[in-house]
Design a protein around this motif. Structure first.
Motif, PDB file in Angstrom:
ATOM      1  N   GLY A 209      14.917  17.345  42.276  1.00 56.04           N
ATOM      2  CA  GLY A 209      14.912  18.614  41.562  1.00 56.04           C
ATOM      3  C   GLY A 209      13.572  18.902  40.915  1.00 56.04           C
ATOM      4  O   GLY A 209      13.105  20.046  40.910  1.00 56.04           O
ATOM      5  N   ARG A 210      12.952  17.866  40.382  1.00 53.73           N
ATOM      6  CA  ARG A 210      11.653  18.036  39.727  1.00 53.73           C
ATOM      7  C   ARG A 210      10.608  18.568  40.713  1.00 53.73           C
ATOM      8  O   ARG A 210       9.728  19.357  40.364  1.00 53.73           O
ATOM      9  N   PHE A 214      13.058  22.190  39.226  1.00 49.34           N
ATOM     10  CA  PHE A 214      14.354  22.100  38.553  1.00 49.34           C
ATOM     11  C   PHE A 214      14.647  20.642  38.199  1.00 49.34           C
ATOM     12  O   PHE A 214      15.476  19.991  38.839  1.00 49.34           O
ATOM     13  N   THR A 216      16.317  17.535  36.821  1.00 53.41           N
ATOM     14  CA  THR A 216      17.709  17.300  36.452  1.00 53.41           C
ATOM     15  C   THR A 216      17.863  15.975  35.719  1.00 53.41           C
ATOM     16  O   THR A 216      17.070  15.047  35.906  1.00 53.41           O
ATOM     17  N   SER A 246      23.798  25.063  31.257  1.00 57.49           N
ATOM     18  CA  SER A 246      23.345  24.138  32.300  1.00 57.49           C
ATOM     19  C   SER A 246      24.075  24.378  33.615  1.00 57.49           C
ATOM     20  O   SER A 246      25.101  25.072  33.663  1.00 57.49           O
ATOM     21  N   TYR A 262      21.025  20.254  35.305  1.00 57.72           N
ATOM     22  CA  TYR A 262      19.802  20.994  34.967  1.00 57.72           C
ATOM     23  C   TYR A 262      20.085  21.846  33.741  1.00 57.72           C
ATOM     24  O   TYR A 262      21.006  22.664  33.736  1.00 57.72           O
TER      25      TYR A 262
END
Length: 313
Positions: A209-210, A214, A216, A246, A262
């Motif tokens: 996600g990073r 995003f 998480t 979230s 997230y």
């Protein structure tokens, strides 16, 4: 609020040998109920509220008797998935103002306790009255019933089942089925006024996600939760005494459930923090993505839908 008194009992303490917990518990007569009480759903709440009301009317003290594991998970050797961690269950029970909580270590040996032995143990603990569901079964192979209780010295009170919407009676099994079907709204109706939630420690994950903007929080859960079905959900996440809007995805990776959250409008370090995620509604089923660009596009759509959900609330 007066704290509940907690006593953890080993199975051998249930053997009937003139054993009395009167000095341990209370000099007043007790009214008791028993069960695993997973989730503290509306059926459990009705039972506890009736327990309190009857106790006040008759000058009893109240006692809730539970088990360290769901009896069926011991006798049938199935996974003991729960709706609440033990700590949260006791915390929730304490909110009702109950005087005593007894937790019994449930074993296969204990499962062979006859209904009469269990009743004798209750009486030895100073229990004068019990409140149960009309369809209660207890003792070895569920041989005990309301009629068994009425044939004893105990005063027996009944608490009817609770029904929500068009569903069957509210039960932990029903809540788990609704969660598995991703029907968070009706599961929460059964659990009202609370919602279904999980708690865990934030640990390092794959950081996918990073890579698309995003980041998480990957949760190491603090209980073997009965999780909702594999999907993405709109949630609220509790961090450092504050709730954040979230989105939470539940997936399977290497045959292990993975929960990642997230948080909107949040840019602090979460690693090693214990956070709580409260589920509000289903957002979408999980999808397969052929590229990170496709994943990023979908996450932006999810974000827009999540923001719109909270605005409409």
């Amino acid at each position: 609020m007066k704290e509940i008194k907690i006593q953890i009992l080993k199975p051998q303490n249930l053997k009937i040998k003139h054993l009395s917990f009167q000095s341990l518990l209370s000099n007043k007569p007790l009214i008791a109920c028993w069960g695993f009480f997973d989730g503290i759903h509306q059926g459990h709440q009705a039972l506890f509220n009736n327990l309190i009301t009857i106790a006040k009317t008759n000058n009893y003290e109240t006692c809730i008797i539970s088990f360290n594991e769901k009896p069926q998970s011991v006798t049938n050797e199935i996974a003991n998935q729960v709706l609440l961690s033990k700590e949260d269950k006791i915390k929730r029970i304490n909110e009702f103002g109950v005087n005593y909580y007894l937790e019994i270590e449930f074993t296969k040996e204990l499962s062979r306790t006859s209904p009469q032995q269990f009743i004798a143990w209750l009486v030895s603990c100073g229990v004068k009255s019990v409140i149960v569901n009309p369809n209660v079964r207890f003792g070895h192979q569920g041989q005990g019933s309301v009629e068994t209780l009425k044939q004893s010295s105990l005063q027996v009170y009944l608490c009817d089942d609770v029904f929500v919407g068009n569903h069957d009676k509210v039960s932990s099994t029903l809540v788990k089925q609704l969660l598995q079907n991703k029907d968070i709204i009706n599961a929460n109706l059964c659990l009202a006024p609370n919602e279904y939630y999980i708690t865990g420690k934030v640990v390092h994950g794959m950081k996918e996600g990073r890579s698309v903007g995003f980041p998480t929080a990957n949760l190491m859960l603090n209980a073997n939760y009965a999780l909702p079905g594999l999907a993405t959900y709109i949630t609220l996440t509790h961090v450092d005494n504050k709730w954040y809007q979230s989105m939470t995805v539940i997936m399977i990776r290497n045959n292990v459930p993975l929960v990642e959250t997230y948080l909107l409008n949040f840019n602090q370090d979460l690693y090693d923090k214990v956070i709580t995620v409260k589920f509000l509604t289903w957002l979408r089923d999980n999808l397969q993505f052929t590229s990170l660009d496709d994943l990023k596009l979908q996450l932006h759509k999810d974000l827009e839908n999540t923001i719109a959900y909270f605005k409409n609330q």
